[in-house]
Design an enzyme around this catalytic site. Structure first.
Site, PDB file in Angstrom:
ATOM      1  N   ALA B  13      33.884  10.198  12.267  1.00 44.72           N
ATOM      2  CA  ALA B  13      34.510   9.097  12.996  1.00 44.72           C
ATOM      3  C   ALA B  13      34.872   7.952  12.053  1.00 44.72           C
ATOM      4  CB  ALA B  13      33.572   8.595  14.106  1.00 44.72           C
ATOM      5  N   GLU B  36      27.969   4.021   3.349  1.00 47.30           N
ATOM      6  CA  GLU B  36      27.370   5.305   3.763  1.00 47.30           C
ATOM      7  C   GLU B  36      25.973   5.382   3.158  1.00 47.30           C
ATOM      8  OE1 GLU B  36      27.724   8.058   5.649  1.00 47.30           O
ATOM      9  OE2 GLU B  36      25.928   8.846   4.619  1.00 47.30           O
ATOM     10  N   CYS B  46      28.791  20.721  11.705  1.00 42.29           N
ATOM     11  CA  CYS B  46      28.821  21.935  12.525  1.00 42.29           C
ATOM     12  C   CYS B  46      28.799  23.190  11.675  1.00 42.29           C
ATOM     13  CB  CYS B  46      30.079  21.973  13.379  1.00 42.29           C
ATOM     14  SG  CYS B  46      30.453  20.416  14.164  1.00 42.29           S
ATOM     15  N   ARG B  73      42.163   6.930  -2.280  1.00 44.91           N
ATOM     16  CA  ARG B  73      43.106   6.566  -1.225  1.00 44.91           C
ATOM     17  C   ARG B  73      42.935   5.115  -0.795  1.00 44.91           C
ATOM     18  NH1 ARG B  73      44.768  11.235   2.134  1.00 44.91           N
ATOM     19  NH2 ARG B  73      44.377   9.902   3.906  1.00 44.91           N
ATOM     20  N   ASP B 296      29.266  10.309  17.007  1.00 43.05           N
ATOM     21  CA  ASP B 296      28.009  10.711  17.634  1.00 43.05           C
ATOM     22  C   ASP B 296      27.143   9.538  18.085  1.00 43.05           C
ATOM     23  OD1 ASP B 296      28.895  13.207  16.961  1.00 43.05           O
ATOM     24  OD2 ASP B 296      27.233  13.704  15.623  1.00 43.05           O
ATOM     25  N   ASN B 318      36.459  12.911  15.427  1.00 47.36           N
ATOM     26  CA  ASN B 318      37.759  12.781  14.775  1.00 47.36           C
ATOM     27  C   ASN B 318      38.773  12.085  15.677  1.00 47.36           C
ATOM     28  OD1 ASN B 318      38.412  14.238  11.987  1.00 47.36           O
ATOM     29  ND2 ASN B 318      36.662  15.247  12.934  1.00 47.36           N
ATOM     30  N   TRP B 447      46.066  40.614  34.271  1.00 46.96           N
ATOM     31  CA  TRP B 447      45.474  39.365  34.771  1.00 46.96           C
ATOM     32  C   TRP B 447      44.532  38.879  33.668  1.00 46.96           C
ATOM     33  CZ3 TRP B 447      47.018  37.006  39.190  1.00 46.96           C
ATOM     34  CH2 TRP B 447      47.648  37.769  40.164  1.00 46.96           C
ATOM     35  N   ARG B 455      41.604  34.052  40.773  1.00 46.13           N
ATOM     36  CA  ARG B 455      41.962  34.848  41.944  1.00 46.13           C
ATOM     37  C   ARG B 455      40.723  35.116  42.799  1.00 46.13           C
ATOM     38  NH1 ARG B 455      44.244  40.825  41.038  1.00 46.13           N
ATOM     39  NH2 ARG B 455      42.200  40.796  40.036  1.00 46.13           N
TER      40      ARG B 455
END
Lengths: 465, 465
Positions: B13, B36, B46, B73, B296, B318, B447, B455
């Protein structure tokens, strides 16, 4: 009082309509008579390429339900029986027993037309020669399997597939599996005209990697025949393409001669027009009393273009049958239309599309913005991950999604479903971007390829909020 | 004037927010400082089960972008730097260098809290012993890999996994791949409490087929230790379960101590509450000026229950980061909420869910009707086809879809996406039934399993029209 249902055509739409009606109404309420011109019922025409390719071993695996099984469920089912005339005023159909030639009239209260489609076979020299095959029915498939058993694989068996759409691509795969060298002759600049050319190019490259000779921009004008009268290749507008087997994948058209002869109106694609409950409409848009139709003989409404299309797909045929069967029992079930989803594969390359491509959006008078994402089918670090390209189209201004195309490795194709539902629900790109798609490394990068494409497209559309 | 953005937490995030802001605003417009506490940025938590299992070979494969890459960056990024205090009135944060211990204040105009979550580790005897592992961070994963290298596979290596949810199941797979005999100790009657029990039963059977000893209804009360103080098993309410490795998969909770200490309000699950633009809200629902949060450490709104939940998933993190970054640049992007989609696998068995299960529907005060379909992942005759069970829930009366659960072979899990989008768009069962999902024999029966379930459910709901 017992009503009488007559069904013309014993495949997906017809037999589903009959079965769903029978499930809801007993023999006292509804007598069901089915006329099928062939010998088979309820089989998977979409499976024929896999049967001819040997991926599926036995013909009977493609048959979901035999005539005997249908009869055991209370249907009066007649195979090898052709309906040769519809008397809509008299509410009766005239049939001809294809063995005895005997004809008779059968009256109905409800008529279901499920006459299917037939493959396009151009009226050009040699296209009816021995060695030229279509793959629409089980007997078609059997004929091709017999030919494969007879001719191949010799020292250098060669085949020419004419047409670069779904059936063409699937037959290329089947013939490769049978050990043939395959030439694919097709009209458009890239195969798979349902895709925009830059995605079609990915398919061409995939085919070339499999060893297929792809001949684009080529109109087949003649099937060349040898002294024995059998096919020995195809002449196209760009040259001659040798092959002792020629398979046509030029699409299908609705089989509606019977309906036309009875005065029923046909749409621009030659299919019957119905309302959402699959009741047949006349030229003025009024319902023709007691007449229903579904499956490959009807045109369906495309929910994005608003135009009618002919889409021959078993999944639609089954839904039409369900709608007809339910409505025959008084349930107001409606088939809303399609968004043009289609998936296929050749080798490990999966191909999918839904909605409108650029050509179709232009034809529908819509403007669009497009974006592509290059992603992977699984997390980049997870074994078996494969590249996938996703292209999305949306309407500028509103941001409404118009379509998606995907080409990639295993796991690519069915991702189209998320977009198909988004199109069905008329979502915008922003709405798609925030859909809660499943994420875990074996299944997706953290941005699912579809969401990555939505993010890229949102960037192109500019801030929509 | 240059504004100052401070980001607390350098993973999904936080770094996405920073990157997306940087993409839109140059260094003259926005100065970006990231703190951090650990050594790594932008890694796939994950993926840790797959790394520990050896499916993924190298730690660095899980790292999407290193601190150096972020710095290149245009980010002022500090690793091993903990934020120890938020001064919201003064718009500044106090940091502590974890090596030198040096502290300093950094001022901000915008603050992004992306402090993540931490694994639940019960305060019970032995749960902090050597040999007891969690798998939340890269160092956690490294510790477990080191332990695996040290202890196994001996003649009879055994492990106990505590917790039958996603992480538990994934760690069972990882330990099986490492050659361990595995005991799964979990509280509920069947594993995967996100599924209704009859679907969870399919998961249990799949685990048992893989040789896992599944111990249901068992609350772990103690980690047993040997004379060396190391774990030698788990004692639960049903017995003792030997294993020199113990892996905890008891879920995670938001890491929000810092926010709480600063006086920020937390939700019932201990997570920060935000509006749709990820702006932090106080207890009265008013925005806390200049403070954003995502990933999180926040709670998200469930679109079906209307209730807030804590869902720790990289895909949401994200999206939150994207929303924050876009809003920092003045774009009004909004995160609408989740529908609770989750997918995982163990061996060849794929597991997926979305929306509400029966327990969750009941907790949300909703009534429901449910139906199941037993189908296959491909056409029944196509090689590689595998069984899949789909369960759907819908609201009686309206027919509105409430949720889906799928358990089946390869190709089962991502089918959940079609339902996730249908839930996001608030479709009814009837609307789902007529969605134009992709059909071809290598990908689906005629199907699709999801449509077959729709259905079946429509049949239970009765005619809805």
């Amino acid at each position: 009082m017992t009503e009488r249902l007559v069904v013309v055509g014993g495949d997906a739409a017809g037999m589903t309509a009959a079965s769903q009606a029978r499930r809801r109404l007993d023999a006292q309420q509804l007598r069901i008579t089915v006329f099928e011109r062939g010998a088979f019922t309820s089989y998977s025409a979409c499976g024929i390429p896999y049967w001819t390719g040997g991926v599926v071993a036995e013909r009977d695996q493609l048959i979901a339900r035999t005539p005997e099984q249908h009869r055991a469920r209370g249907m009066d089912l007649h195979t090898a029986t052709e309906v040769v005339e519809l008397d809509l005023m008299g509410r009766r159909v005239r049939t001809r027993d294809r063995q005895s030639g005997a004809q008779q009239w059968t009256e109905y209260d409800h008529l279901v037309l499920a006459t299917g489609a037939e493959p396009v076979r151009p009226a050009l020299p040699g296209f009816d020669a021995p060695g030229v095959h279509t793959v629409h029915t089980l007997p078609d498939g059997q004929a091709l399997r017999d030919a494969l058993a007879r001719t191949g694989p010799g020292p250098d068996p060669r085949a020419v597939v004419v047409g670069g759409g779904y059936i063409g691509i699937e037959m290329v795969e089947a013939l490769l599996l049978r050990g043939y060298r395959v030439t694919l002759v097709h009209r458009t600049p890239e195969p798979m005209p349902g895709l925009d050319p830059e995605l079609g190019e990915l398919v061409r490259r995939g085919l070339e990697k499999l060893g297929v000779e792809v001949v684009p921009g080529a109109e087949a004008v003649e099937v060349l025949t040898g002294p024995d009268g059998r096919a020995r290749g195809v002449r196209s507008t760009v040259g001659e393409h040798p092959g002792e087997l020629v398979v046509l994948g030029l699409g299908v058209r609705p089989r509606t001669e019977l309906a036309r002869a009875a005065g029923l109106a046909l749409g621009v694609h030659g299919g019957l027009r119905t309302d959402e409950r699959m009741r047949v409409l006349d030229a003025s848009g009024a319902r023709v009393p007691g007449v229903w139709a579904g499956g490959d003989c009807v045109e369906v409404r495309h929910l994005l273009s608003g135009q009618h299309q002919h889409v021959a797909l078993g999944t639609h045929a089954n839904k039409h049958g369900l709608v007809i069967g339910a409505n025959l029992a008084g349930e107001a079930l409606a088939f809303p239309g399609v968004v043009g989803t289609a998936v296929t594969k050749v080798g490990d390359l999966e191909i999918a599309r839904t909605g409108l491509n650029e050509r179709e959006a232009a034809a529908a008078g819509l403007s669009w913005v497009a974006a592509r994402a290059e992603s992977t089918t699984r997390a980049g670090y997870y074994p078996g991950t494969a590249p996938v390209t996703v292209k999305l189209l949306a309407e500028p201004g509103t941001g409404r999604l118009l379509g998606a195309q995907l080409v990639g490795g295993p796991g690519a194709a069915k991702r189209v479903d998320a977009v198909a539902v988004a199109l069905g629900a008329r979502l915008t790109v922003t709405q798609l971007l925030f859909q809660d798609l499943g994420y875990a490394p074996p299944f997706s990068p953290v941005w699912d390829p579809v969401l990555a494409a939505a993010r890229a497209l949102l960037g192109r559309l500019g801030p929509l909020g």
